[in-house]
Design an enzyme around this catalytic site. Structure first.
Site, PDB file in Angstrom:
ATOM      1  N   CYS A 267       0.791  -1.244   0.000  1.00 49.64           N
ATOM      2  CA  CYS A 267       0.000   0.000   0.000  1.00 49.64           C
ATOM      3  C   CYS A 267       0.819   1.288   0.000  1.00 49.64           C
ATOM      4  O   CYS A 267       0.662   2.112  -0.903  1.00 49.64           O
ATOM      5  CB  CYS A 267      -0.932  -0.008   1.198  1.00 49.64           C
ATOM      6  SG  CYS A 267      -1.949  -1.473   1.229  1.00 49.64           S
TER       7      CYS A 267
HETATM    8  C1  UGA Z   1      -1.206   0.286   5.625  1.00 49.01           C
HETATM    9  C2  UGA Z   1      -1.998   1.216   6.549  1.00 49.01           C
HETATM   10  O1  UGA Z   1      -1.437   1.175   7.877  1.00 49.01           O
HETATM   11  C3  UGA Z   1      -3.478   0.810   6.604  1.00 49.01           C
HETATM   12  O2  UGA Z   1      -4.206   1.757   7.383  1.00 49.01           O
HETATM   13  C4  UGA Z   1      -4.019   0.797   5.168  1.00 49.01           C
HETATM   14  O3  UGA Z   1      -5.376   0.409   5.139  1.00 49.01           O
HETATM   15  C5  UGA Z   1      -3.213  -0.168   4.337  1.00 49.01           C
HETATM   16  O4  UGA Z   1      -1.832   0.257   4.331  1.00 49.01           O
HETATM   17  C6  UGA Z   1      -3.786  -0.144   2.936  1.00 49.01           C
HETATM   18  O5  UGA Z   1      -3.751   0.897   2.289  1.00 49.01           O
HETATM   19  O6  UGA Z   1      -4.416  -1.133   2.542  1.00 49.01           O
HETATM   20  P1  UGA Z   1      -0.094  -2.129   5.875  1.00 49.01           P
HETATM   21  O7  UGA Z   1       0.583  -1.824   4.578  1.00 49.01           O
HETATM   22  O8  UGA Z   1      -0.761  -3.429   6.052  1.00 49.01           O
HETATM   23  O9  UGA Z   1      -1.207  -1.013   6.200  1.00 49.01           O
HETATM   24  O10 UGA Z   1       1.026  -2.072   7.011  1.00 49.01           O
HETATM   25  P2  UGA Z   1       1.532  -1.075   8.157  1.00 49.01           P
HETATM   26  O11 UGA Z   1       1.332  -1.725   9.453  1.00 49.01           O
HETATM   27  O12 UGA Z   1       0.968   0.271   7.991  1.00 49.01           O
HETATM   28  O13 UGA Z   1       3.106  -1.046   7.871  1.00 49.01           O
HETATM   29  C7  UGA Z   1       3.631  -0.618   6.613  1.00 49.01           C
HETATM   30  C8  UGA Z   1       5.142  -0.593   6.630  1.00 49.01           C
HETATM   31  O14 UGA Z   1       5.632   0.489   7.413  1.00 49.01           O
HETATM   32  C9  UGA Z   1       5.817  -1.842   7.206  1.00 49.01           C
HETATM   33  O15 UGA Z   1       6.913  -2.182   6.387  1.00 49.01           O
HETATM   34  C10 UGA Z   1       6.284  -1.410   8.579  1.00 49.01           C
HETATM   35  O16 UGA Z   1       7.397  -2.137   9.039  1.00 49.01           O
HETATM   36  C11 UGA Z   1       6.620   0.039   8.337  1.00 49.01           C
HETATM   37  N1  UGA Z   1       6.552   0.898   9.544  1.00 49.01           N
HETATM   38  C12 UGA Z   1       5.375   1.073  10.189  1.00 49.01           C
HETATM   39  C13 UGA Z   1       7.697   1.541   9.983  1.00 49.01           C
HETATM   40  O17 UGA Z   1       8.786   1.415   9.393  1.00 49.01           O
HETATM   41  N2  UGA Z   1       7.605   2.349  11.074  1.00 49.01           N
HETATM   42  C14 UGA Z   1       6.452   2.551  11.742  1.00 49.01           C
HETATM   43  O18 UGA Z   1       6.461   3.312  12.744  1.00 49.01           O
HETATM   44  C15 UGA Z   1       5.307   1.886  11.296  1.00 49.01           C
END
Ligand code: UGA
Length: 427
Positions: A267
């Site tokens: 995403c």
């Molecule tokens: C993300 C959004 O959080 C959801 O709200 C949204 O619905 C979704 O995309 C989408 O558009 O369908 P997702 O991609 O499943 O969800 O995962 P996240 O938990 O948001 O993490 C994304 C990435 O960011 C991961 O690689 C994670 O390790 C990284 N991340 C997250 C960080 O590096 N630092 C943080 O503080 C948080």
């Protein structure tokens, strides 16, 4: 008890499947439509075709009762509401490919031709502003040979995190319903009646933009934290202490400030790139969004630089990579930050030994020749260096396993370990 609605969901990917299973749990009658007969069979057998926490239980409880899957659009002829949950993958220029949206709209319209009820077609897929009104609505109405009085349109973005999608669906921060017609908007609100959350009613185009903006903002928070983290690293400051002090400001908030190897997944990279492409098409230069992506692209290579500082050359060295999934609790490796890291290790002639609790089968398709290990200790044995790429909870307990390395050279791309001798990418 909720009034049960007949729902068709087009697309049995993680959004469609979670949405359908949760609506069935809430008492609605749900049919998931997917072109892939293997996926359809698997859903009808109560087996989720993807791993998602809590999904298997939901399928087991509801399949054959209030939930079923099909490759055909027959259910649309009786549906009161149809959700479009198909993919909008990126094209080479970053813009969203809408071909699945277009073909789903035409098939839905054809199915709605003989539907005697008022029905609302709801776009849940992430689509550029204007798509529901300019693309979905005319395609559905044309194929159905009906008017807006018989078919309503809405856009209802999803905010589901992979790995936590069921929980996010049932306990959302908000429900956004975009529609240009109050009757259609109310119809969609009815289907969510059993969920406690603020409902934001807005226009179609604003709802579409809310989705892109939410993801772009979250991605920006991460790239911002990484940039600060990179500065902190040079200054010998722990960025996690800094962000703790920063995030308690209510205007900022503590979430998504975890610095590390950058964001991956299906995403954030795709949606930020789509927003950039959209802005450029209308003559804007979105410099902040471009930096969000540029920081994210560069971040994983900092792991390699740190490693090189410690072991000189990579050629012929055994490097353990712990974590392949783009985050914990999933087998998804799309845009995982471990991919550029592994590619760079291979380019510099390292021997790469990897371990991930779930994502190894998926990574094998991209890198068939790595050494895939049964556990972290196996990957670490005789290793010259270790890179931790995913925040798997089981990695928090690792310690004596590192003693199997030639020397404990451990670099974390996610702040997860608690043992000594570890060094963080930006802390
Ligand atoms: C993300 C959004 O959080 C959801 O709200 C949204 O619905 C979704 O995309 C989408 O558009 O369908 P997702 O991609 O499943 O969800 O995962 P996240 O938990 O948001 O993490 C994304 C990435 O960011 C991961 O690689 C994670 O390790 C990284 N991340 C997250 C960080 O590096 N630092 C943080 O503080 C948080």
């Amino acid at each position: 008890m909720v009034h049960s609605m007949k729902i068709s969901i087009v697309g049995g990917g993680y959004v469609g499947l979670v949405t359908g299973s949760c609506f069935a749990k809430l008492g609605h009658d749900v049919t998931i439509i997917d072109v892939d007969p293997v996926k359809v069979q698997s859903i009808n057998n109560g087996q989720p075709p993807i791993y998602e926490n809590g999904l298997e239980d939901l399928l087991k409880q509801n399949t054959g009762l209030r939930l079923r899957a099909s490759t055909g659009y027959d259910s649309v002829a009786k549906a009161e509401i149809v959700f479009i949950c198909v993919g909008t993958p990126p094209q080479p220029d970053g813009s969203a490919n809408l071909s699945y949206i277009e073909s789903a709209s035409t098939s839905i319209g054809t199915g709605l031709k003989i539907n005697p009820h008022y029905c609302v077609v709801v776009v849940k897929s992430t689509v550029p502003p204007g798509t529901t009104e300019k693309c979905v609505q005319p395609a559905v109405l044309r194929a159905a040979q009906k008017t807006e009085r018989e078919i309503g349109f809405a856009m209802n973005p999803e905010f589901l995190r992979e790995g936590r999608a069921v929980e996010d669906f049932l306990h959302p921060d908000r429900i956004v319903i975009g529609s240009n017609d109050p009757r259609a908007g109310k119809h969609v609100a009815d289907v969510y009646r059993n969920i406690q959350a603020p409902v934001i009613c807005t226009g179609l185009i604003a709802a579409e933009m809310i989705k892109y903006t939410s993801n772009a903002f979250l991605a920006a928070k991460i790239s911002f934290s990484n940039e600060i983290g990179n500065i902190c690293k040079h200054l010998g400051i722990d960025v996690y202490e800094v962000m703790k002090g920063v995030g308690l400001d209510q205007r900022i908030g503590p979430q998504f400030l975890n610095a590390g190897a950058g964001f991956g997944g299906s995403c954030f990279p795709k949606d930020v790139s789509a927003l950039i492409s959209l802005a450029e098409k209308i003559g804007d230069d979105p410099i902040l969004l471009k930096s969000v992506i540029a920081i994210n692209e560069r971040q994983p290579y900092r792991m390699i630089t740190l490693l090189l500082d410690k072991i000189g050359t990579l050629s012929g060295k055994r490097i353990a990579v712990l974590g392949l999934a783009f985050k914990d609790n999933t087998d998804d490796i799309r845009d995982s930050r471990s991919i550029p890291v592994i590619q760079e290790l291979l380019d510099q002639s390292a021997h790469v030994a990897v371990y991930d609790p779930m994502a190894m089968p998926n990574m094998r398709r991209i890198f068939p020749a790595l050494e895939y290990c049964a556990c972290a200790a196996d990957a670490l044995r005789e290793a010259d260096g270790c890179l931790v790429m995913t925040e798997w909870p089981e990695f928090t307990r690792l310690d004596h396993e590192f003693d199997g390395m030639k020397k404990r050279i451990i670099i974390e791309g996610r702040r997860i370990l608690s043992c000594k001798d570890r060094d963080g990418i930006c802390w």
